[in-house]
Design a protein around this motif. Structure first.
Motif, PDB file in Angstrom:
ATOM      1  N   GLY A 386      -8.289  29.709 -30.664  1.00 53.17           N
ATOM      2  CA  GLY A 386      -8.722  29.873 -28.604  1.00 53.17           C
ATOM      3  C   GLY A 386      -8.265  28.251 -28.699  1.00 53.17           C
ATOM      4  O   GLY A 386      -7.391  27.652 -29.063  1.00 53.17           O
ATOM      5  N   PRO A 387      -8.363  28.089 -27.057  1.00 52.74           N
ATOM      6  CA  PRO A 387      -8.088  26.819 -26.678  1.00 52.74           C
ATOM      7  C   PRO A 387      -9.610  25.820 -26.643  1.00 52.74           C
ATOM      8  O   PRO A 387      -9.325  24.588 -25.878  1.00 52.74           O
ATOM      9  N   ALA A 388      -9.661  25.817 -27.698  1.00 55.61           N
ATOM     10  CA  ALA A 388     -11.467  25.092 -27.162  1.00 55.61           C
ATOM     11  C   ALA A 388     -10.928  23.376 -28.422  1.00 55.61           C
ATOM     12  O   ALA A 388     -11.002  22.644 -27.550  1.00 55.61           O
ATOM     13  N   PHE A 389      -9.667  23.658 -28.803  1.00 56.65           N
ATOM     14  CA  PHE A 389      -8.662  21.970 -28.876  1.00 56.65           C
ATOM     15  C   PHE A 389      -7.999  21.544 -27.981  1.00 56.65           C
ATOM     16  O   PHE A 389      -8.040  20.300 -28.215  1.00 56.65           O
ATOM     17  N   GLU A 390      -7.431  22.578 -27.448  1.00 52.84           N
ATOM     18  CA  GLU A 390      -7.649  21.981 -25.591  1.00 52.84           C
ATOM     19  C   GLU A 390      -8.411  21.156 -25.361  1.00 52.84           C
ATOM     20  O   GLU A 390      -7.930  20.694 -23.735  1.00 52.84           O
ATOM     21  N   GLY A 391      -9.745  21.109 -24.818  1.00 51.23           N
ATOM     22  CA  GLY A 391     -10.472  21.736 -24.068  1.00 51.23           C
ATOM     23  C   GLY A 391     -10.461  22.571 -23.289  1.00 51.23           C
ATOM     24  O   GLY A 391     -11.665  22.075 -22.610  1.00 51.23           O
ATOM     25  N   ALA A 392     -10.562  23.508 -23.523  1.00 51.19           N
ATOM     26  CA  ALA A 392     -10.638  24.770 -22.254  1.00 51.19           C
ATOM     27  C   ALA A 392     -11.936  25.433 -23.364  1.00 51.19           C
ATOM     28  O   ALA A 392     -12.502  25.246 -24.873  1.00 51.19           O
ATOM     29  N   ARG A 393     -13.004  26.126 -21.676  1.00 52.49           N
ATOM     30  CA  ARG A 393     -13.731  26.346 -22.317  1.00 52.49           C
ATOM     31  C   ARG A 393     -14.774  25.621 -23.390  1.00 52.49           C
ATOM     32  O   ARG A 393     -15.523  26.553 -24.136  1.00 52.49           O
ATOM     33  N   ILE A 394     -14.832  24.670 -22.932  1.00 54.10           N
ATOM     34  CA  ILE A 394     -15.847  23.545 -23.343  1.00 54.10           C
ATOM     35  C   ILE A 394     -15.898  22.661 -21.668  1.00 54.10           C
ATOM     36  O   ILE A 394     -15.234  22.801 -21.027  1.00 54.10           O
ATOM     37  N   LEU A 395     -17.461  23.101 -21.975  1.00 55.23           N
ATOM     38  CA  LEU A 395     -17.765  22.558 -20.504  1.00 55.23           C
ATOM     39  C   LEU A 395     -17.459  21.158 -19.723  1.00 55.23           C
ATOM     40  O   LEU A 395     -17.236  21.887 -18.716  1.00 55.23           O
ATOM     41  N   HIS A 396     -17.527  20.529 -20.809  1.00 55.47           N
ATOM     42  CA  HIS A 396     -16.830  18.455 -20.465  1.00 55.47           C
ATOM     43  C   HIS A 396     -15.077  19.025 -20.481  1.00 55.47           C
ATOM     44  O   HIS A 396     -15.136  17.894 -21.104  1.00 55.47           O
ATOM     45  N   GLY A 397     -14.610  19.897 -21.524  1.00 57.70           N
ATOM     46  CA  GLY A 397     -13.862  20.099 -22.438  1.00 57.70           C
ATOM     47  C   GLY A 397     -12.874  18.989 -21.568  1.00 57.70           C
ATOM     48  O   GLY A 397     -12.703  19.732 -20.079  1.00 57.70           O
ATOM     49  N   MET A 398     -11.461  18.461 -22.031  1.00 56.25           N
ATOM     50  CA  MET A 398     -10.368  18.319 -21.203  1.00 56.25           C
ATOM     51  C   MET A 398      -9.016  17.840 -21.910  1.00 56.25           C
ATOM     52  O   MET A 398      -9.394  17.962 -23.872  1.00 56.25           O
ATOM     53  N   ARG A 399      -8.126  17.547 -21.662  1.00 50.72           N
ATOM     54  CA  ARG A 399      -6.988  17.977 -22.933  1.00 50.72           C
ATOM     55  C   ARG A 399      -6.800  16.175 -23.114  1.00 50.72           C
ATOM     56  O   ARG A 399      -7.535  15.461 -22.166  1.00 50.72           O
ATOM     57  N   GLY A 400      -5.772  15.618 -24.265  1.00 44.81           N
ATOM     58  CA  GLY A 400      -6.409  14.494 -24.257  1.00 44.81           C
ATOM     59  C   GLY A 400      -5.964  13.074 -23.706  1.00 44.81           C
ATOM     60  O   GLY A 400      -4.384  12.964 -24.100  1.00 44.81           O
ATOM     61  N   SER A 401      -5.893  12.996 -22.303  1.00 48.38           N
ATOM     62  CA  SER A 401      -5.584  12.228 -21.564  1.00 48.38           C
ATOM     63  C   SER A 401      -6.317  11.334 -21.224  1.00 48.38           C
ATOM     64  O   SER A 401      -7.571  11.117 -21.198  1.00 48.38           O
ATOM     65  N   ILE A 402      -6.021  10.455 -20.266  1.00 51.81           N
ATOM     66  CA  ILE A 402      -6.877   8.828 -19.658  1.00 51.81           C
ATOM     67  C   ILE A 402      -8.404   9.326 -19.324  1.00 51.81           C
ATOM     68  O   ILE A 402      -8.079  10.494 -18.187  1.00 51.81           O
ATOM     69  N   GLY A 403      -9.614   8.794 -19.876  1.00 55.59           N
ATOM     70  CA  GLY A 403     -10.732   8.877 -19.339  1.00 55.59           C
ATOM     71  C   GLY A 403     -11.057  10.324 -20.712  1.00 55.59           C
ATOM     72  O   GLY A 403     -12.840  10.556 -19.955  1.00 55.59           O
ATOM     73  N   PRO A 423     -14.638   4.284 -17.956  1.00 56.00           N
ATOM     74  CA  PRO A 423     -15.210   5.749 -17.812  1.00 56.00           C
ATOM     75  C   PRO A 423     -15.097   6.904 -18.640  1.00 56.00           C
ATOM     76  O   PRO A 423     -14.215   7.315 -18.278  1.00 56.00           O
ATOM     77  N   PRO A 424     -15.652   7.894 -19.087  1.00 54.85           N
ATOM     78  CA  PRO A 424     -15.199   8.471 -19.333  1.00 54.85           C
ATOM     79  C   PRO A 424     -16.006  10.055 -18.584  1.00 54.85           C
ATOM     80  O   PRO A 424     -16.474   9.335 -17.605  1.00 54.85           O
ATOM     81  N   VAL A 425     -14.663  10.767 -18.581  1.00 55.25           N
ATOM     82  CA  VAL A 425     -15.079  11.990 -17.623  1.00 55.25           C
ATOM     83  C   VAL A 425     -14.948  13.161 -18.634  1.00 55.25           C
ATOM     84  O   VAL A 425     -15.008  14.591 -17.870  1.00 55.25           O
ATOM     85  N   GLY A 426     -14.211  13.525 -19.836  1.00 49.88           N
ATOM     86  CA  GLY A 426     -14.909  14.484 -20.533  1.00 49.88           C
ATOM     87  C   GLY A 426     -14.660  14.118 -21.549  1.00 49.88           C
ATOM     88  O   GLY A 426     -14.332  13.515 -21.964  1.00 49.88           O
ATOM     89  N   LEU A 427     -14.221  15.438 -22.536  1.00 52.75           N
ATOM     90  CA  LEU A 427     -14.527  15.382 -23.983  1.00 52.75           C
ATOM     91  C   LEU A 427     -13.024  16.042 -24.503  1.00 52.75           C
ATOM     92  O   LEU A 427     -12.714  17.188 -23.711  1.00 52.75           O
ATOM     93  N   CYS A 428     -11.813  15.539 -25.330  1.00 48.24           N
ATOM     94  CA  CYS A 428     -11.195  16.628 -25.821  1.00 48.24           C
ATOM     95  C   CYS A 428     -11.251  16.550 -27.403  1.00 48.24           C
ATOM     96  O   CYS A 428     -12.384  16.521 -27.913  1.00 48.24           O
ATOM     97  N   GLY A 429     -10.681  17.413 -27.468  1.00 46.33           N
ATOM     98  CA  GLY A 429     -10.990  18.263 -28.715  1.00 46.33           C
ATOM     99  C   GLY A 429     -11.334  17.280 -29.969  1.00 46.33           C
ATOM    100  O   GLY A 429     -12.118  17.555 -31.471  1.00 46.33           O
ATOM    101  N   SER A 430     -10.391  16.206 -30.478  1.00 49.87           N
ATOM    102  CA  SER A 430     -10.752  15.397 -31.198  1.00 49.87           C
ATOM    103  C   SER A 430     -11.526  14.451 -31.348  1.00 49.87           C
ATOM    104  O   SER A 430     -12.915  14.631 -32.503  1.00 49.87           O
TER     105      SER A 430
END
Length: 615
Positions: A386-403, A423-430
């Motif tokens: 599933g795409p959880a490690f890519e930040g998908a389907r996580i409330l504040h998930g995002m890909r590993g990019s700035i923020g 300043p943070p805008v979300g949470l990536c997989g790591s």
């Protein structure tokens, strides 16, 4: 509380990482896509990851003083796997400290500097005698006298006579296999390039290589535009088969993206894209079929049969790629329905079959591909992580990019590392893996995956952790950044549902590993090494991956190694070498495909693997 990050500039790449003081240098390098060699697994005993620092440096560790001379230490030489970041610093990375790339892998496969000769395409400058009454041989015979037997198709037969005479019979023959591609004006023997592409479900990466030298000239990457049709391969299979023009839309979108990347590569390297004669593409089975415009419907139903097994070669123009007019695209061979060319490339690039002991290759992404080398056999499987490690389907998930919060550490309080130092805008997989591991360590999260409410917290918790336990939609949640700290102006939290998505993703991969090991009769503690491949895999912390059960906890973490993008590295090797292409074909046919979806033990193993390991 968000700490102030410091800038770490890497030369000669001109890439800057923003990290917390105390971050291991090798992690800072990985953040900006620089993967350093560490065959000892980061134990500091091989000395392969030497770099030179200018700026604020920490005192050398005992491992560094034992491996480096007094003079080297005085000159700022350090081991990236051992030294921590103390303040702003410039890091000079020698080429010898980089992880083995496709060109170096070619050396381990027996290739030498004669890589260009081993390419499927060769170029030869010739100065032919002009026809005369004493020599009225045909144009083709005249050319083959100089270059050897060569197949002339109709297109070549049409352009050759005029081309020879325009150039006064002097020029460069371009030959693919035994087929004449072109006859170019002047001596262009040193203008010979190829492109390797990693065709990921979420991202695309490509590299331009000089086939004469094997050197990498430029790299480009971007999101896969197919994501707008669905996060995962199943959604795209549905779009391709159930939507009018769906298949052509998917093929065209990714083909255009790759062609744009080729333009970026050639602009960066300042070369003529007409001097690119080959493109090698490596991706999972579905991605490769969609790129080629091959109907994927058989991949969406049991028994998930791929259209192709061996590699596929076709004209680049058929796929919308603007390279040499008669250039070719080679699409990697596949193992099974969900174990594709990217896995074959990983087996090739990792050289895992040369390992004397059991070795596990894990590529973590939307799908988790697993390969086990044990007892002289290769077995492979794919799990729908599933795409959880890519930040998908996580409330504040995002890909590993700035923020993105990419690292979470608990010491005297919770500390966050944010990509780009903003300043943070979300949470990536790591970061997701990190925070779950920390919650488990401190007793806020149970092995069953339940986030404890405030009235059930264990005694003795750090006040900062206690104060972060909150609620979201009337269920327990954990606060990562308050509204005033976040770049969005809204609090960033980890929810119970987020943790359930992580359990599903982790459980699928862990169950697949268990089945492959059980089937081969290999205990986890007997694995000689675990090789983590893929862009995302290089950003996870080994101890945290083991704490949540993503990697077997019985394996000493020094035996877990990061390999970077093996899909791209394998594609690059194949682009440079016919020997590597044949090796890839052999590996694909040699590997036994284990279909976990129909495996009798999978559902039981998956249910058990949903439980986080006890400390």
């Amino acid at each position: 509380m968000r700490e102030t990050e410091v800038a770490v500039l890497f030369r000669p790449f001109d890439r800057t990482a923003y990290v917390l003081p105390g971050t291991r240098l090798i992690e800072a390098a990985a953040e900006v896509g620089i993967i350093l060699d560490q065959p000892c697994g980061g134990a500091g005993v091989c000395g392969k990851c030497r770099v030179r620092l200018e700026g604020e440096t920490c005192a050398p560790t005992s491992a560094e003083t034992s491996r480096l001379s007094v003079q080297e230490l005085a000159e700022g030489v350090r081991l990236a796997c051992q030294t921590n970041i103390c303040g702003p610093v410039t890091v000079h990375v020698p080429e010898t400290s980089l992880l083995a790339t496709g060109h170096q892998i070619l050396d381990r496969s027996g290739a030498t500097m004669a890589v260009a000769v081993d390419s499927d395409v060769r170029k030869q400058y010739v100065a032919l005698p002009a026809p005369s009454r004493d020599d009225d041989a045909s144009d083709v015979v005249r050319l083959t006298r100089a270059v050897g037997p060569v197949h002339i198709d109709l297109a070549a037969a049409r352009f050759l006579p005029d081309r020879l005479r325009q150039m006064q019979f002097h020029g460069t023959a371009v030959i693919a296999g035994n087929r004449l591609l072109d006859f170019e004006p002047g001596n262009t023997e040193q203008e010979h390039f190829a492109v390797a592409v990693d065709l990921g479900t979420t991202t695309l990466a490509a590299t331009l290589v000089d086939v004469c030298t094997g050197h990498e000239l430029a790299i480009a990457s971007r999101l896969n535009p197919q994501t707008r049709f669905g996060d995962d391969v199943l959604a795209r299979i549905v779009h391709a088969t159930k939507t009018s023009h769906g298949l052509s839309e998917l093929a065209r979108s990714v083909g255009e993206a790759i062609d744009t990347m080729i333009g970026e590569l050639t602009a960066t390297a300042e070369i003529d894209r007409n001097r690119i004669y080959g493109v090698t593409v490596s991706g999972n089975t579905t991605m490769q079929q969609l790129f080629c415009g091959i109907d994927p419907r058989s991949l969406g139903a049991i028994p998930f049969v791929p259209a192709m097994g061996p590699g596929l070669q076709c004209e680049a123009s058929e796929l919308g790629l603007n390279i040499h007019a008669r250039g070719q695209v080679f699409v990697m061979p596949v193992i099974g329905g969900f174990v594709g060319g990217d896995t074959v490339a990983g087996i090739l690039a990792s050289v895992m079959t040369e390992s004397p002991g059991p070795t596990l290759l894990v590529d973590i992404g939307t799908n988790g591909e697993l390969v086990l080398w044990a007892n002289g056999r290769l077995t492979a499987a794919s799990t729908a992580a599933g795409p959880a490690f890519e930040g998908a389907r996580i409330l504040h998930g995002m890909r590993g990019s700035i923020g993105a919060i990419e690292k979470v550490v608990v010491e005297d309080r919770l500390r966050l590392n944010v990509i780009g130092g903003v300043p943070p805008v979300g949470l990536c997989g790591s970061g997701l893996i990190d925070v779950a591991a920390e919650l488990l360590r401190h007793g806020l999260l149970t092995p069953e995956g339940r986030l404890l409410p405030p009235d059930q917290l264990p005694p003795g918790l750090l006040p900062d952790l206690v104060n972060r336990v909150t609620r979201h939609e009337d269920k327990p949640a954990f606060l990562l950044a308050a509204a005033e700290e976040a770049g969005t102006g809204k609090p960033i939290v980890l929810t119970q549902r987020d943790l359930r998505e992580l359990q599903l993703a982790t459980g699928a991969i862990r169950a697949g590993i268990s089945i492959l090991l059980d089937q081969a009769g290999v205990a986890p503690e007997n694995l000689e090494s675990i090789l983590i491949a893929g862009g995302f895999g290089n950003f996870i912390r080994r101890n945290n991956a083991q704490r949540i059960g993503l990697m077997p906890h019985q394996v000493d973490h020094h035996r877990i190694r990061y390999l970077g993008n093996t899909s791209l590295a394998g594609a690059k090797a194949v682009a440079l070498s016919q020997g590597c292409r044949q090796k890839a074909e052999d590996l694909a046919r040699q590997t036994e495909h284990v279909d976990l979806s129909t495996h009798a033990a999978f559902h039981t193993a998956f249910a058990e693997s949903m439980i986080f390991p006890e400390a």
